[in-house]
Design a protein around this motif. Structure first.
Motif, PDB file in Angstrom:
ATOM      1  N   VAL A 147      19.761  56.798  66.809  1.00  0.00           N
ATOM      2  CA  VAL A 147      20.444  56.582  65.351  1.00  0.00           C
ATOM      3  C   VAL A 147      21.623  55.594  65.930  1.00  0.00           C
ATOM      4  O   VAL A 147      22.336  56.070  67.140  1.00  0.00           O
ATOM      5  CB  VAL A 147      20.386  57.353  64.204  1.00  0.00           C
ATOM      6  N   ALA A 148      21.986  54.998  65.510  1.00  0.00           N
ATOM      7  CA  ALA A 148      24.196  54.466  66.087  1.00  0.00           C
ATOM      8  C   ALA A 148      24.957  55.375  65.265  1.00  0.00           C
ATOM      9  O   ALA A 148      25.986  55.560  65.740  1.00  0.00           O
ATOM     10  CB  ALA A 148      23.902  52.483  65.653  1.00  0.00           C
ATOM     11  N   GLN A 149      24.488  55.659  64.016  1.00  0.00           N
ATOM     12  CA  GLN A 149      25.452  56.630  63.407  1.00  0.00           C
ATOM     13  C   GLN A 149      24.475  57.447  62.957  1.00  0.00           C
ATOM     14  O   GLN A 149      24.115  57.845  62.051  1.00  0.00           O
ATOM     15  CB  GLN A 149      25.742  55.457  62.433  1.00  0.00           C
ATOM     16  N   ALA A 150      25.597  59.028  62.634  1.00  0.00           N
ATOM     17  CA  ALA A 150      24.359  60.002  61.849  1.00  0.00           C
ATOM     18  C   ALA A 150      26.279  60.576  61.496  1.00  0.00           C
ATOM     19  O   ALA A 150      27.312  60.640  61.564  1.00  0.00           O
ATOM     20  CB  ALA A 150      24.382  61.087  62.956  1.00  0.00           C
ATOM     21  N   TYR A 151      25.667  59.920  60.111  1.00  0.00           N
ATOM     22  CA  TYR A 151      26.566  60.496  58.600  1.00  0.00           C
ATOM     23  C   TYR A 151      26.242  61.429  57.529  1.00  0.00           C
ATOM     24  O   TYR A 151      25.094  61.743  57.006  1.00  0.00           O
ATOM     25  CB  TYR A 151      26.492  58.902  57.614  1.00  0.00           C
TER      26      TYR A 151
END
Lengths: 422, 168
Positions: free
Chosen positions: A289-293
């Protein structure tokens, strides 16, 4: 006649002693929640020469989907909204407080047994406090603002009996995702939900809000928990109006009752591009995952941030992953700061964003590029929802988001966290 | 509005969401920009679809957001009606409010092929496949809903109501 929660609310809102599922009524909502759609409503009403609302004191206006303004044109829309709020004499302007659904609850507008219409699909969130919240569009809202009433069907009700556990590492988000996976995204189409049973009873209000919020992802019109002592105590602190416990009558008629036993439940993840495309974390495979939001009306509360802080304290966000945290309200940011959570999270490498809808609906502050994957605590993972049409959004609990931020791939939060919340 | 509608059918699948009909980035744009991404999940559709054509869809058409642009974009594309196995609740209400005929009709997905000719009677919600000679019964509108659609939308109902108040 013994009535469900939906029938009781609709009876009162339509001025009748009783209401029965399937009946069409003209209902007078107790509150109308309008976010930036108010710009369109104000334009519609003014263009028709309507200068007075039916009851401005029932109206709450928010700015959240585009807050802080991401463009000059939206800044101008906000100016227009503030002007219209003054012109129509609306006292409840809560434009700078956070995401509408969180702020509605924090500011005492969500009271058990009330009917609340909002220009947002996740208005079902208010069911966590025993209120009948549901979404409508801007044309219908304009009509309600002008006349104070609207046609509604009294919905049939299905029940989810939540039982089993307690289970460490599981949150309300995992339960509602598993329900969406097992029963499908139409399980509650046009229907009211009542969540009940021992798990519902012991569940914290925040997890109830998560589940009521995502009731709409399985089609629900209302998404109730009983307003018990916990819910009543929360609301009483935030309003001067009378607040009473609220639940269904014994012997009310239900269309279906589903039993959900959480005893063997794992953390759940919804794969692209539908909230019903759900897998247990053990069968998700290797997904970088490139982003954890972490954020949104679904999972941006203090309890969610606390879990993430516990997981990330003393650890680091993976160098190939960015972690963005958009708390659901200013109150949440302040409390998270007092508790030391924001420091723990920032020391781990996370970014704290302003309170607002942010990237969840694809607005701003953290959109995804082509081919990127994001593990997100939000509510929808439709194609293109959070940015590029070629991005991939995976929905999980705040714990799953935090754990995945550490490893840079979808990760079972129980590797880092073994506390019991449900 | 006419209560008998006919047109050529385009078919879509299940769970077509509001974000596919009206992506966030286009919500406040002019029609030229908006139209370019309506139902982007099917490239080329907006260039092929004709005024008065009808969409036949599977289950849960319009699930998701309250954004009215999802239904409004169908209307602006010239779609005459949408007949689906089922609808997302808010999308359905929005389509009534803006007078876009939307009929929930069990069996419609299998009864129609792309390009078939459909006729709909809004008063009865009967749906005919003129190409294959099939007749289906959709869920009827309530009198209130039908009145809103016949008057061309909820805002026209409001206008009448306001002028009655002023007149009276």
């Amino acid at each position: 006649m013994n009535m469900t929660m939906a029938e009781k609310v609709m009876a009162r809102a339509s001025g009748q002693a009783q209401a029965k599922a399937g009946q069409y009524v003209t209902a007078k909502p107790d509150r109308m929640m309008v976010h930036e759609a108010f710009a369109a409503c104000a334009w519609i009403l003014k263009s028709m020469g309507i200068k007075e609302l039916y009851d401005p004191n029932r109206v709450v206006v928010m700015l959240d989907h585009y807050f802080p303004a991401p463009s000059v044109s939206m800044a101008d829309v906000h100016i227009m909204i503030r002007q219209a709020v003054e012109e129509f004499g609306i006292k409840h302007f809560l434009g700078y407080s956070g995401i509408c659904h969180q702020v509605m609850c924090e500011s005492g507008h969500v009271i058990p047994g009330r009917l609340i219409l909002g220009t947002d699909s996740h208005t079902t969130s208010y069911g966590a406090f025993g209120a009948a919240g549901t979404g409508i569009g801007q044309t219908e809202m304009s009509y309600v603002l002008a006349t104070g009433e609207i046609w509604m069907m009294v919905p049939y009700t299905i029940r989810f009996h939540l039982t089993g556990g307690p289970v460490p590492g599981i949150m309300g988000k995992d339960i509602i995702l598993q329900i969406a996976g097992d029963y499908g995204t139409e399980a509650a189409q046009y229907r009211s939900i009542e969540f009940y049973g021992p798990v519902a009873d012991r569940m914290c209000l925040s997890d109830r809000q998560t589940m009521s919020n995502m009731g709409v992802e399985i089609g629900a019109k209302f998404s109730f928990f009983e307003a018990d002592e916990k819910a009543v105590a929360y609301v009483r602190k935030r309003t001067d109006e009378p607040v009473d416990a609220f639940g269904p009558d014994e012997g009310a008629a239900y269309e279906a009752t589903h039993i959900v036993d959480i005893t063997d439940m794992e953390p759940q993840v919804a794969f692209p591009h539908n909230p019903g495309n759900v897998k247990p974390i053990s069968s998700t495979g290797n997904v970088p995952v490139a982003q954890a939001y972490l954020g949104s009306c679904t999972n941006g509360r203090l309890e969610d941030i606390a879990v993430a802080a516990h997981i990330l304290k003393g650890r680091k966000v993976h160098p190939k992953t960015r972690m963005l945290i958009a708390p659901a309200s200013k109150e949440v940011i302040l409390e998270a700061t007092k508790c030391g959570y924001t420091r723990d999270l920032m020391e781990a490498g996370a970014h704290i964003l302003p309170a607002g809808c942010g990237a969840c609906p694809g607005g701003h502050m953290g959109l995804l590029g082509g081919g990127e994957a994001c593990i997100s605590s939000t509510n929808r993972n439709f194609r293109g929802r959070m940015g590029s049409e070629n991005a991939h959004v995976y929905l999980g609990s705040p714990a799953t988001v935090a754990a995945s931020a550490i490893t840079g791939r979808l990760t079972d939060p129980r590797e880092f966290w073994n506390e019991t919340t449900v | 509005m006419k209560t008998i509608i006919s047109g050529k059918v385009w078919k879509f699948g299940h769970n077509i969401d509001t974000d596919a009909m009206a992506p966030w980035k286009t919500l406040n744009a002019g029609w030229e920009e908006r139209s370019s991404s309506v139902l982007h999940i099917r490239p080329g559709f907006i260039d092929q679809v004709g005024s008065g054509d009808i969409i036949v869809a599977g289950r849960n058409w319009g699930c998701g957001s309250s954004r009215e642009q999802a239904a409004e974009n169908m209307k602006l594309l010239g779609i005459g009606a949408v007949v689906a196995e089922s609808f997302g609740r808010i999308y359905f209400r929005n389509s009534v409010a803006i007078a876009l005929p939307s009929i929930a009709c069990t069996g419609v997905y299998d009864a129609f092929g792309e390009g078939d000719e459909m006729e709909i009677n809004l008063n009865t919600s009967r749906v005919f496949n003129l190409t294959r000679g099939i007749e289906l019964k959709g869920e009827p509108y309530t009198p209130d809903m039908l009145k809103i659609i016949e008057k061309g939308g909820l805002m026209n109902v409001l206008k009448e109501r306001m002028s009655e108040h002023q007149g009276g």
